[in-house]
Every structure is written in C-alpha cells, then in structure tokens.
Write an enzyme that holds these catalytic residues in place. Sequence first.
Site, PDB file in Angstrom:
ATOM      1  CG  HIS A  72      -1.398  -0.705   1.287  1.00 44.18           C
ATOM      2  ND1 HIS A  72      -3.310  -0.997   2.194  1.00 44.18           N
ATOM      3  CD2 HIS A  72      -2.275  -2.250   0.459  1.00 44.18           C
ATOM      4  CE1 HIS A  72      -3.857  -1.882   1.937  1.00 44.18           C
ATOM      5  NE2 HIS A  72      -3.301  -2.587   1.127  1.00 44.18           N
ATOM      6  CE1 TYR A 201      -4.179   3.549   9.287  1.00 45.77           C
ATOM      7  CE2 TYR A 201      -4.454   3.230  12.390  1.00 45.77           C
ATOM      8  CZ  TYR A 201      -3.997   3.002  10.817  1.00 45.77           C
ATOM      9  OH  TYR A 201      -2.524   1.657  11.211  1.00 45.77           O
ATOM     10  N   PRO A 289      -1.621   0.712  19.511  1.00 42.34           N
ATOM     11  CG  PRO A 289      -3.209  -1.330  19.714  1.00 42.34           C
ATOM     12  CD  PRO A 289      -2.528  -1.070  19.972  1.00 42.34           C
ATOM     13  CE  LYS A 293       5.635   3.822  12.861  1.00 42.62           C
ATOM     14  NZ  LYS A 293       5.915   3.190  11.229  1.00 42.62           N
ATOM     15  CE1 TYR A 381       0.205   3.775  10.201  1.00 43.40           C
ATOM     16  CE2 TYR A 381       1.403   2.770   8.013  1.00 43.40           C
ATOM     17  CZ  TYR A 381       0.207   2.841   9.097  1.00 43.40           C
ATOM     18  OH  TYR A 381      -1.090   1.675   8.888  1.00 43.40           O
TER      19      TYR A 381
HETATM   20  P1  FAD Z   1       5.066 -11.343  20.937  1.00 45.73           P
HETATM   21  O1  FAD Z   1       5.029 -11.928  19.760  1.00 45.73           O
HETATM   22  O2  FAD Z   1       4.299 -11.260  22.310  1.00 45.73           O
HETATM   23  O3  FAD Z   1       7.004 -12.792  21.387  1.00 45.73           O
HETATM   24  C1  FAD Z   1       6.874 -13.790  22.596  1.00 45.73           C
HETATM   25  C2  FAD Z   1       6.731 -14.649  22.933  1.00 45.73           C
HETATM   26  O4  FAD Z   1       7.165 -15.449  24.188  1.00 45.73           O
HETATM   27  C3  FAD Z   1       5.096 -15.354  22.835  1.00 45.73           C
HETATM   28  O5  FAD Z   1       5.385 -16.464  21.705  1.00 45.73           O
HETATM   29  C4  FAD Z   1       5.049 -15.847  23.569  1.00 45.73           C
HETATM   30  O6  FAD Z   1       4.143 -17.215  24.449  1.00 45.73           O
HETATM   31  C5  FAD Z   1       6.605 -16.304  24.787  1.00 45.73           C
HETATM   32  N1  FAD Z   1       7.039 -16.178  26.265  1.00 45.73           N
HETATM   33  C6  FAD Z   1       5.397 -15.189  27.030  1.00 45.73           C
HETATM   34  N2  FAD Z   1       6.080 -15.752  27.989  1.00 45.73           N
HETATM   35  C7  FAD Z   1       7.654 -16.985  28.080  1.00 45.73           C
HETATM   36  C8  FAD Z   1       7.645 -17.503  29.119  1.00 45.73           C
HETATM   37  N3  FAD Z   1       7.291 -17.235  30.526  1.00 45.73           N
HETATM   38  N4  FAD Z   1       8.416 -18.809  28.702  1.00 45.73           N
HETATM   39  C9  FAD Z   1       8.701 -19.063  27.306  1.00 45.73           C
HETATM   40  N5  FAD Z   1       8.400 -18.081  26.223  1.00 45.73           N
HETATM   41  C10 FAD Z   1       7.368 -17.223  26.903  1.00 45.73           C
HETATM   42  N6  FAD Z   1       0.851  -4.589  16.967  1.00 45.73           N
HETATM   43  C11 FAD Z   1       0.512  -3.585  16.053  1.00 45.73           C
HETATM   44  O7  FAD Z   1       1.173  -2.974  15.472  1.00 45.73           O
HETATM   45  N7  FAD Z   1      -0.284  -4.043  15.634  1.00 45.73           N
HETATM   46  C12 FAD Z   1      -1.835  -4.895  16.339  1.00 45.73           C
HETATM   47  O8  FAD Z   1      -2.529  -5.016  15.709  1.00 45.73           O
HETATM   48  C13 FAD Z   1      -1.256  -5.692  17.357  1.00 45.73           C
HETATM   49  N8  FAD Z   1      -1.993  -6.258  17.833  1.00 45.73           N
HETATM   50  C14 FAD Z   1      -1.624  -6.882  19.138  1.00 45.73           C
HETATM   51  C15 FAD Z   1      -2.363  -8.410  19.757  1.00 45.73           C
HETATM   52  C16 FAD Z   1      -2.235  -7.998  20.595  1.00 45.73           C
HETATM   53  C17 FAD Z   1      -3.426  -9.411  21.627  1.00 45.73           C
HETATM   54  C18 FAD Z   1      -1.107  -8.006  21.312  1.00 45.73           C
HETATM   55  C19 FAD Z   1      -0.317  -9.438  22.472  1.00 45.73           C
HETATM   56  C20 FAD Z   1      -0.097  -7.622  21.029  1.00 45.73           C
HETATM   57  C21 FAD Z   1      -0.370  -6.956  19.566  1.00 45.73           C
HETATM   58  N9  FAD Z   1      -0.049  -6.368  18.609  1.00 45.73           N
HETATM   59  C22 FAD Z   1      -0.020  -5.560  17.263  1.00 45.73           C
HETATM   60  C23 FAD Z   1       1.404  -5.902  19.301  1.00 45.73           C
HETATM   61  C24 FAD Z   1       2.592  -6.799  18.458  1.00 45.73           C
HETATM   62  O9  FAD Z   1       2.123  -8.263  17.979  1.00 45.73           O
HETATM   63  C25 FAD Z   1       3.971  -7.103  18.714  1.00 45.73           C
HETATM   64  O10 FAD Z   1       4.484  -6.102  18.886  1.00 45.73           O
HETATM   65  C26 FAD Z   1       4.551  -8.472  18.675  1.00 45.73           C
HETATM   66  O11 FAD Z   1       4.094  -9.343  18.751  1.00 45.73           O
HETATM   67  C27 FAD Z   1       5.457  -8.398  19.392  1.00 45.73           C
HETATM   68  O12 FAD Z   1       6.984  -9.403  19.009  1.00 45.73           O
HETATM   69  P2  FAD Z   1       7.592  -9.875  20.373  1.00 45.73           P
HETATM   70  O13 FAD Z   1       8.511 -11.156  19.524  1.00 45.73           O
HETATM   71  O14 FAD Z   1       8.858  -8.856  21.180  1.00 45.73           O
HETATM   72  O15 FAD Z   1       6.579 -11.249  21.000  1.00 45.73           O
HETATM   73  C1  DHB Z   2      -3.600  -3.544  11.737  1.00 46.69           C
HETATM   74  C2  DHB Z   2      -2.897  -3.382  12.920  1.00 46.69           C
HETATM   75  C3  DHB Z   2      -2.953  -2.270  13.733  1.00 46.69           C
HETATM   76  O1  DHB Z   2      -2.257  -1.601  15.029  1.00 46.69           O
HETATM   77  C4  DHB Z   2      -2.765  -1.579  12.679  1.00 46.69           C
HETATM   78  O2  DHB Z   2      -2.363   0.683  13.271  1.00 46.69           O
HETATM   79  C5  DHB Z   2      -2.752  -1.235  11.448  1.00 46.69           C
HETATM   80  C6  DHB Z   2      -3.576  -2.121  11.249  1.00 46.69           C
HETATM   81  C7  DHB Z   2      -3.925  -4.534  11.260  1.00 46.69           C
HETATM   82  O3  DHB Z   2      -3.572  -5.700  11.952  1.00 46.69           O
HETATM   83  O4  DHB Z   2      -3.623  -4.986  10.060  1.00 46.69           O
END
Ligand code: FAD
Ligand code: DHB
Length: 387
Positions: A72, A201, A289, A293, A381
């Site tokens: 996009h 948005y 979110p 980012k 963005y």
């Molecule tokens: P995570 O993806 O959280 O991975 C961490 C991993 O560590 C997981 O697999 C977990 O199971 C594991 N873990 C945790 N504790 C332990 C432990 N004690 N022992 C072993 N393993 C463990 N960001 C956006 O930009 N847009 C969104 O729409 C958006 N929606 C989201 C919705 C939800 C419900 C959540 C929780 C986050 C969302 N985010 C969103 C944020 C984005 O998904 C995260 O920034 C991203 O997942 C970060 O990746 P990570 O690998 O740092 O952490």
């Molecule tokens: C999506 C999630 C976001 O947090 C955002 O700002 C835009 C798109 C998505 O899940 O597609």
Amino acid sequence: MRTQVGIVGAGPAGLLLAHLLGRDGIGSVVVERRSREHLERRVRAGVLEQGTTDLLDTAGVGERMRREGMVHHGIELRFGGDGHRIDFAALTGGYGITVYGQQEVVKDLLAAREAAGALPLFECEDVEPAGLDGDRPAIHFIHAGERHELQCEIVAGCDGSHGVCLPSAPNGALVAYEREYPFAWLGILAEVAPSTEELIYARHERGFALHSMRSPVLSRFYLQCERDADPGDWTDERIWDELRTRLALDLASGPIVEKGVTPMRSFVVEPMQSGRLFLAGDAAHIVPPTGAKGLNLAVADVRVLAAALRDHFATGDDAGLRAYSDTCLRRVWRAEHFSWWMTSMLHRFPDGAGFEEKLQRSQLEYVVGSEAAATTLAENYVGLGTA
Ligand code: FAD
Ligand code: DHB
C-alpha cells in the site's frame, strides 16, 4: 544443554533472532511456553514497514510475503464524515508498507527453523533465566516432563509483554516508563472481501475504528471499546452496526471468525540490557497499536542485536553489544511518540469532551491540509522517521 545464545520466546523477535544467528553460524536454542499451533494461529499485527520487509527478504524468509502481501502507498484518515488520503509515496519519495499478517511472518520463520533442523522447544514450563549478572547465565525450564538447564553465554529476552526475563533482571538496574490509556481495541477477523483498497483510520464521536485486511477474502477491523470489554458482549450485529457508523462506509459483512480485546499501553524499559540479558521487542517496550509499530520495532531490535552478536562471537568486539540499548532506544522513543500521537488524535477520551475534542479536530484538519504535517505522519508510518 549448552548453546551460545539462549532465547526466551518464539514470537517474531525470538524466531527472527534465531534465524539470523543461524545464518551466521551462531548456535541458539529458543524456549517457548506455547505450542506451535497456538503461535501459528495467534492473530495480531498486520502492517510491515519497508525496512522490515527488506530484512525478511535478505534473510531468505520473504518469498511468500512478496507473493501474498499487499503493498500500500497510502492510508485514509476519516473524520467528520469525510475521507482524506495520506499519499505515502508522494510524501516520502516512493515508500509504502506491506499488509501481511504477523502470524504469516511467524509461520514463515518457523518453516525456516524447521528446514534448519532447529525448531524451538515448544510448551516449556517454569521457564526461568538465572545467573544474568555473572558470566555463566542459564535458562531453567521443564520440557516434556523433564527439568533442563540450558547453559549459554547470552540470554535474549524475546518473551513479550508478560515474560519472565524483564522481572529476572537484577533488581533496580532498569527503569520503566509507562502510560495506560482509558480504552482498548476490539480486534475482528471476518471472512469477507475488504470494502476498501487502503487502510481507513476513522475518528468518530462513538470512538475510533480501523478497517484493515489480510487478503482479498479476509478483512481485519478494530473498534475502540471499554478497557474491560467482554468480547461476548459484542454480537456480530453490534460489531457490523458500529463499524458502519464509525467508518461511515457501506461495508460488506461476512462471518466473524476471530475477536479479541487488546488493552492499550505505552511502556519502555531503559536500558534494554542488564548483565548478560538483552531484551528485544515487546519484552522491552510496548506501543498502543494505532501507529502499527509493535512488530516493526521488534524486528528493528533484532537486526541490531544480531549484528552485535555476530561481532561478539566472530571477533570478540563488544562495541555493538555495549551500544545495543542506546541504538534501539532512539528508534523506540520515536515510535513511542508517534504511536501516542496517533492514539491521542484518533480516539474518544472518556473525559475529553469539549476542549480536547476541538484540539483533535484541529490537528486532524492540519494533518490532511498541510503537506508538512502530512509528511510527518507519512514518514513515521512508513518507518523513515524512526530510522
Ligand atoms: P511476542 O509476539 O509477544 O512473542 C513473545 C513470545 O514469548 C510468545 O510466543 C510467548 O508465548 C513467549 N513467552 C512469553 N512468556 C514466556 C515464558 N515465560 N517462557 C517462554 N516463552 C514465553 N501490534 C500492532 O502493530 N498492531 C496490532 O494490531 C497489534 N495487535 C496486537 C494484539 C495483541 C493481543 C497483542 C498481545 C499484541 C498486538 N500487537 C499489535 C503488538 C505486536 O503483535 C507485538 O509488538 C509483537 O508481537 C512483538 O513481537 P515479540 O516477538 O517481541 O513478542
Ligand atoms: C493493523 C493493525 C494495526 O495496529 C494498525 O495500526 C493497522 C493495521 C492490522 O492488524 O492489519
């Protein structure tokens, strides 16, 4: 068990780190508390910056993303019943974003780990890092009913916002900065073609709404809701009504296959390192979110950490590891500000009627009316402003 880097968490951060280290011949073991099926089904973010897609490409895990991801070059801001396009390509010299679900990134990384014969250890219990302030750190855990000690040189805390690594850091070494928001997002996945080509948005008197997508037949939506909202209280009919009202759009509906509530929080811990522990991704920082980012920041941390570890293991040069936290935090704080700003501009605040609402409206009109203001949004963005 012994390895060079012990990684806690098989989210995008932990999996990508293991993958990049593996390509440099550095050994790692990933310890994850969930099952592979759970990770592959977990619906989360969907917007990838160009820096993220470029890294996934050069790391050899971008092939399906290039085929199935949707590029996009703009988004729409909607308020007062009208839509206004922010043209990323025109404002940033051709940059855009790719819409590709986080769980697809996770599937691609898991497939690469499997091909390398180095899948994470899934469904680990009682995971506990130890000895982080000495020179013999370890990760203790139970796997398949047996207790293990994984000895390593470095522990990478990639265990997300409710992990065990941050609380294991030596007491008092880290400082946390935090803000809670008085609302949450209800996230919805629906089997219906998107009713828009680009993300919308929307700011509305009833609250924020976002129209995103995953494929030509799968749409993703978000609705601002109460912090303690119960997804069960949101019937399909209520969801579609609310989306139509807030998006001011003639929306096609379809079966809702997933819904969940995500709280909104800003959080940063400084420094992102303590002794032999290096934190990456959500383990070190959370953004609301609205700026899309979270996932991109996790990938950016891992890029810096993998390069620093490469120097450490190849030549013993620790300059990169010493600079890790400062290098990452510059990008983190830019993204924290952008995410807070987007959140503040687009949501309805419970006690914000009157003065704040007038400011929001003025800010939105400025963003869509001034090229300078639109450029600020666009470059943050797409990720240029956070480089
Ligand atoms: P995570 O993806 O959280 O991975 C961490 C991993 O560590 C997981 O697999 C977990 O199971 C594991 N873990 C945790 N504790 C332990 C432990 N004690 N022992 C072993 N393993 C463990 N960001 C956006 O930009 N847009 C969104 O729409 C958006 N929606 C989201 C919705 C939800 C419900 C959540 C929780 C986050 C969302 N985010 C969103 C944020 C984005 O998904 C995260 O920034 C991203 O997942 C970060 O990746 P990570 O690998 O740092 O952490
Ligand atoms: C999506 C999630 C976001 O947090 C955002 O700002 C835009 C798109 C998505 O899940 O597609």
